[in-house]
Design a protein around this motif. Structure first.
Motif, short mmCIF file in Angstrom:
data_model
loop_
_atom_site.label_atom_id
_atom_site.label_comp_id
_atom_site.label_asym_id
_atom_site.label_seq_id
_atom_site.Cartn_x
_atom_site.Cartn_y
_atom_site.Cartn_z
N LYS A 1 41.89 -5.12 34.04
CA LYS A 1 41.67 -4.33 35.26
C LYS A 1 41.06 -2.99 34.91
N ALA A 2 39.98 -2.64 35.58
CA ALA A 2 39.30 -1.37 35.33
C ALA A 2 40.10 -0.21 35.92
N PRO A 3 39.97 0.99 35.35
CA PRO A 3 40.71 2.15 35.88
C PRO A 3 40.18 2.58 37.24
N ASN A 4 41.06 3.09 38.06
CA ASN A 4 40.63 3.60 39.36
C ASN A 4 40.01 4.99 39.21
N ARG A 5 39.60 5.56 40.33
CA ARG A 5 38.89 6.84 40.29
C ARG A 5 39.74 7.94 39.69
N THR A 6 41.01 7.98 40.05
CA THR A 6 41.90 9.02 39.52
C THR A 6 42.02 8.92 38.01
N LEU A 7 42.19 7.70 37.51
CA LEU A 7 42.29 7.50 36.07
C LEU A 7 40.98 7.83 35.37
N GLN A 8 39.87 7.53 36.00
CA GLN A 8 38.57 7.85 35.42
C GLN A 8 38.41 9.35 35.22
N LEU A 9 38.84 10.13 36.19
CA LEU A 9 38.77 11.58 36.07
C LEU A 9 39.67 12.08 34.93
N GLU A 10 40.84 11.45 34.80
CA GLU A 10 41.76 11.84 33.73
C GLU A 10 41.19 11.46 32.36
N ILE A 11 40.52 10.30 32.29
CA ILE A 11 39.89 9.88 31.04
C ILE A 11 38.79 10.85 30.64
N ALA A 12 37.99 11.25 31.62
CA ALA A 12 36.90 12.19 31.34
C ALA A 12 37.43 13.53 30.85
N LYS A 13 38.61 13.91 31.32
CA LYS A 13 39.19 15.20 30.96
C LYS A 13 39.92 15.14 29.61
N ASN A 14 40.74 14.12 29.40
CA ASN A 14 41.61 14.07 28.22
C ASN A 14 41.17 13.06 27.16
N GLY A 15 40.25 12.17 27.52
CA GLY A 15 39.85 11.13 26.57
C GLY A 15 40.68 9.87 26.69
N TYR A 16 41.74 9.93 27.48
CA TYR A 16 42.58 8.75 27.73
C TYR A 16 43.37 8.96 29.00
N ALA A 17 43.90 7.87 29.53
CA ALA A 17 44.75 7.93 30.72
C ALA A 17 45.72 6.77 30.70
N LEU A 18 46.90 6.99 31.28
CA LEU A 18 47.93 5.95 31.34
C LEU A 18 47.97 5.35 32.73
N GLY A 19 47.66 4.06 32.82
CA GLY A 19 47.79 3.34 34.07
C GLY A 19 49.14 2.66 34.15
N GLU A 20 49.35 1.88 35.20
CA GLU A 20 50.63 1.19 35.36
C GLU A 20 50.81 0.10 34.33
N ASP A 21 49.73 -0.60 33.99
CA ASP A 21 49.83 -1.75 33.08
C ASP A 21 49.06 -1.57 31.78
N ALA A 22 48.26 -0.52 31.68
CA ALA A 22 47.42 -0.37 30.49
C ALA A 22 47.12 1.10 30.22
N ILE A 23 46.66 1.35 29.00
CA ILE A 23 46.19 2.67 28.60
C ILE A 23 44.68 2.58 28.44
N TYR A 24 43.98 3.56 29.00
CA TYR A 24 42.52 3.57 28.94
C TYR A 24 42.08 4.71 28.01
N ILE A 25 41.27 4.35 27.01
CA ILE A 25 40.85 5.32 26.01
C ILE A 25 39.32 5.31 25.91
N LEU A 26 38.74 6.49 25.82
CA LEU A 26 37.30 6.64 25.68
C LEU A 26 36.98 7.27 24.33
N ILE A 27 36.21 6.55 23.51
CA ILE A 27 35.86 7.01 22.17
C ILE A 27 34.35 7.25 22.08
N PRO A 28 33.91 8.49 21.91
CA PRO A 28 32.47 8.75 21.76
C PRO A 28 32.00 8.40 20.34
N ILE A 29 30.77 7.92 20.23
CA ILE A 29 30.16 7.61 18.93
C ILE A 29 29.07 8.66 18.67
N PHE A 30 29.23 9.39 17.58
CA PHE A 30 28.31 10.47 17.27
C PHE A 30 27.33 10.07 16.16
#
Length: 212
Positions: A108-137
């Motif tokens: 399940k993809a993150p909702n809008r609220t989680l997407q904003l949290e991911i953009a801010k912190n690099g990760y977000a905790l949903g009800e069933d999963a953790i969403y993490i964003l890793i940049p490649i430099f």
């Protein structure tokens, strides 16, 4: 506070003691629960990030040469961690370049609220999963991003284990509290009540001690 005035000596001693014990238990168990959960959560996220950093280094060549097949093979390194459900490799323009899905699972993809949290912190905790964003430099420039969806099953099991321990301790506290209060009744309250009854008897008889 009328109930205190009407309460027996046993109740006056037992109620504050029970209230103190249960308050202390709730505070300590609450702290232990929160601390244990947060430590497990931090360890999980850090572990995923370490694995992701290694994968991102190996993805640089595939991204430079626009090699989707190699990128998909590199992404399968995430199968080493059973908690990772999905990894999407996105180019800098947002285009999906390669992906890994555990057992073909569509998470399940993150909702809008989680997407904003991911953009801010690099990760977000949903009800069933953790969403993490890793940049490649590459040369200090972000050339792609890895979007990870990580299962919370391990964290939920940790929470349930902590709750089971708490309920077990709660049961033990009830048993020991009952035993302790019973002993207080035997050693303190009963002798005091007997002494009080004896004094009341003396007072009612005008202060004369019985001769037999």
């Amino acid at each position: 506070m009328n109930w205190i005035e009407k309460a027996s000596l046993r109740q006056r001693l037992a109620v504050p003691l029970i209230a103190f014990i249960f308050s202390l238990f709730i505070i300590l168990q609450g702290y232990n629960y929160v601390n244990t959960y947060q430590v497990q959560q931090t360890n999980l996220i850090d572990r995923i990030k370490v694995l992701s950093n290694g994968v991102s280094v190996n993805l640089q060549a595939a991204l430079l040469f626009d090699d989707e097949i190699t990128a998909s093979e590199v992404l399968h390194a995430f199968s080493a961690d059973k908690e990772i459900l999905q990894a999407l490799l996105l180019k800098s323009d947002g285009r999906l370049f390669a992906e890994y899905r555990k057992d073909g699972l569509v998470a399940k993809a993150p909702n809008r609220t989680l997407q904003l949290e991911i953009a801010k912190n690099g990760y977000a905790l949903g009800e069933d999963a953790i969403y993490i964003l890793i940049p490649i430099f590459l040369d200090n420039e972000v050339i792609a991003k890895i979007r990870l969806i990580v299962s919370k099953e391990g964290l939920n099991e940790t929470r349930l284990s902590a709750m089971r321990v708490a309920f077990s301790l709660f049961g033990l506290i009830i048993i020991f509290s009952y035993i302790f209060i019973a002993k207080i009744q035997q050693w303190v309250i009963t002798p005091v009540v007997n002494l009080n009854d004896a004094m009341q008897g003396i007072i009612l008889r005008g202060g004369v001690w019985p001769t037999s």
